[in-house]
Design a protein around this motif. Structure first.
Motif, PDB file in Angstrom:
ATOM      1  N   HIS A  51      29.310  41.019  39.505  1.00  0.00           N
ATOM      2  CA  HIS A  51      28.109  41.026  40.322  1.00  0.00           C
ATOM      3  C   HIS A  51      27.313  39.764  39.989  1.00  0.00           C
ATOM      4  CE1 HIS A  51      26.043  42.549  36.650  1.00  0.00           C
ATOM      5  NE2 HIS A  51      27.144  43.249  36.532  1.00  0.00           N
ATOM      6  N   HIS A  52      26.752  39.164  41.005  1.00  0.00           N
ATOM      7  CA  HIS A  52      26.034  37.895  40.890  1.00  0.00           C
ATOM      8  C   HIS A  52      26.970  36.738  40.558  1.00  0.00           C
ATOM      9  CE1 HIS A  52      22.617  40.681  39.355  1.00  0.00           C
ATOM     10  NE2 HIS A  52      22.815  40.824  40.643  1.00  0.00           N
ATOM     11  N   THR A  53      28.249  36.946  40.606  1.00  0.00           N
ATOM     12  CA  THR A  53      29.225  35.870  40.405  1.00  0.00           C
ATOM     13  C   THR A  53      29.980  35.683  41.707  1.00  0.00           C
ATOM     14  OG1 THR A  53      29.461  36.422  38.070  1.00  0.00           O
ATOM     15  CG2 THR A  53      31.191  35.082  39.071  1.00  0.00           C
ATOM     16  N   ILE A  54      29.892  34.506  42.288  1.00  0.00           N
ATOM     17  CA  ILE A  54      30.599  34.235  43.536  1.00  0.00           C
ATOM     18  C   ILE A  54      32.045  33.910  43.209  1.00  0.00           C
ATOM     19  CG2 ILE A  54      30.596  32.849  45.640  1.00  0.00           C
ATOM     20  CD1 ILE A  54      28.071  34.547  45.180  1.00  0.00           C
ATOM     21  N   GLY A  55      32.963  34.591  43.833  1.00  0.00           N
ATOM     22  CA  GLY A  55      34.368  34.334  43.532  1.00  0.00           C
ATOM     23  C   GLY A  55      35.265  35.117  44.457  1.00  0.00           C
ATOM     24  N   GLY A  76      28.078  39.181  35.295  1.00  0.00           N
ATOM     25  CA  GLY A  76      27.143  38.541  36.204  1.00  0.00           C
ATOM     26  C   GLY A  76      27.022  37.078  35.853  1.00  0.00           C
ATOM     27  N   GLY A  77      26.782  36.233  36.844  1.00  0.00           N
ATOM     28  CA  GLY A  77      26.635  34.802  36.609  1.00  0.00           C
ATOM     29  C   GLY A  77      25.176  34.436  36.402  1.00  0.00           C
ATOM     30  N   LEU A  78      24.894  33.666  35.365  1.00  0.00           N
ATOM     31  CA  LEU A  78      23.534  33.264  35.044  1.00  0.00           C
ATOM     32  C   LEU A  78      22.900  32.477  36.184  1.00  0.00           C
ATOM     33  CD1 LEU A  78      21.226  32.912  32.882  1.00  0.00           C
ATOM     34  CD2 LEU A  78      22.338  30.721  32.340  1.00  0.00           C
ATOM     35  N   THR A  79      21.705  32.895  36.573  1.00  0.00           N
ATOM     36  CA  THR A  79      20.851  32.095  37.445  1.00  0.00           C
ATOM     37  C   THR A  79      19.576  31.789  36.675  1.00  0.00           C
ATOM     38  OG1 THR A  79      21.714  33.076  39.480  1.00  0.00           O
ATOM     39  CG2 THR A  79      19.560  32.033  39.604  1.00  0.00           C
TER      40      THR A  79
END
Length: 293
Positions: free
Chosen positions: A247-251, A200-203
């Motif tokens: 998940h939570h990572t746009i790519g 997941g990508g940090l927000t």
């Protein structure tokens, strides 16, 4: 049914039925997380659990799966978990798979033999919010354990025959420690050999210490390009065969799926293409507009 708001459940597992046996998170101190802020950790009484199971028996009498809530029900000791699993089997006799989330530290108070017994009662998959395998990063965001703990406790699950997931939180180390976070996490994850690796990508959500530190210049968040570069480095160094999901990572659209090692070159190619040609401004705007998980 008894549920404590907010209700979080793993969307990759069967999403019904759900059974709350704890509320909140025992740790609730991770600097990036808002999931259970303001929710006191509590244990649902066996009477409430039985009442919920009786209700589920009328709705889904032949249920074969169930997901336990909330943040880390695995924190309950063996002596509390065993009778709950026995009750699940009593009320839902077709039960085959019990799923639950947990922290690495939740396994410290359980022996391999106890975990084997829980598996025999249906506990088949555990999702661990590991986030990093790098000690500096784990300390930086207050996870409450180190890489050696991850290896030791996941080893118990492997020995007991319980499948487990591990999560990698892309970007949580910041710019200054990104490389070590990616490489050391990949090394630890590869050694543990989970059935699934999720990223997941940090927000930086409002109300988190990490956002406050970023605003004060004490944390150096990654740009969208740097997030993808870090994820690429993690993937390049990951050597365990597993299901891999983002998940939570746009790519790229083809990053998630089974058979990681067979697809690794394609994933790497897709990430490089995103780095070179992706709409990074749009990705950044999407991330800025998120206010919670």
């Amino acid at each position: 049914m008894h549920f404590t708001e907010p209700v979080y459940r793993n969307p990759y597992w069967p999403t019904w039925p759900l059974l709350e046996i704890t509320a909140g998170c025992t740790h609730n101190k991770c600097k990036f997380c808002t999931m259970y802020k303001g929710v006191r950790f509590d244990v649902r009484s066996i009477e409430d659990i039985e009442a919920d199971l009786a209700e589920l028996r009328t709705m889904v009498p032949h249920a074969r799966t169930i997901q336990l809530l909330s943040g880390n029900p695995l924190a309950l000791p063996y002596s509390r978990l065993k009778p709950i699993l026995e009750k699940i089997n009593e009320y839902l006799p077709d039960m085959e798979y019990v799923y639950t989330a947990g922290r690495v530290t939740d396994l410290r108070n359980k022996t391999v033999e106890q975990l084997r017994e829980l598996k025999e009662l249906g506990l088949r998959e555990v999702s661990l919010g590991v986030e990093s395998g790098d000690d500096w990063t784990l300390d930086r965001v207050n996870k409450g354990y180190h890489a050696e703990d991850i290896i030791e406790q996941c080893g118990k699950l492997t020995e007991a025959g319980i499948d487990f997931w591990m999560s990698f939180l892309n970007g949580v180390a910041g710019r200054s420690h990104s490389r070590d976070h990616a490489i050391h996490s990949a090394e630890i994850f590869s050694q543990c050999k989970p059935m699934l690796v999720g990223t997941g990508g940090l927000t930086l959500f409002p109300g988190t210490p990490l956002l406050e530190e970023a605003q004060a210049g004490e944390f150096d968040p990654l740009s969208e390009r740097e997030m993808l570069e870090e994820l690429l480095l993690f993937v390049e160094n990951l050597t365990c065969d597993c299901k891999f999901i983002t998940h939570h990572t746009i790519g790229g659209d083809n990053l998630s799926g089974p058979n990681f090692l067979a697809r690794k070159d394609d994933i790497i190619s897709s990430l490089r293409d995103e780095i070179d040609h992706g709409d990074l401004e749009t990705y950044a705007a999407i991330r800025r507009n998120k206010v919670t998980l």
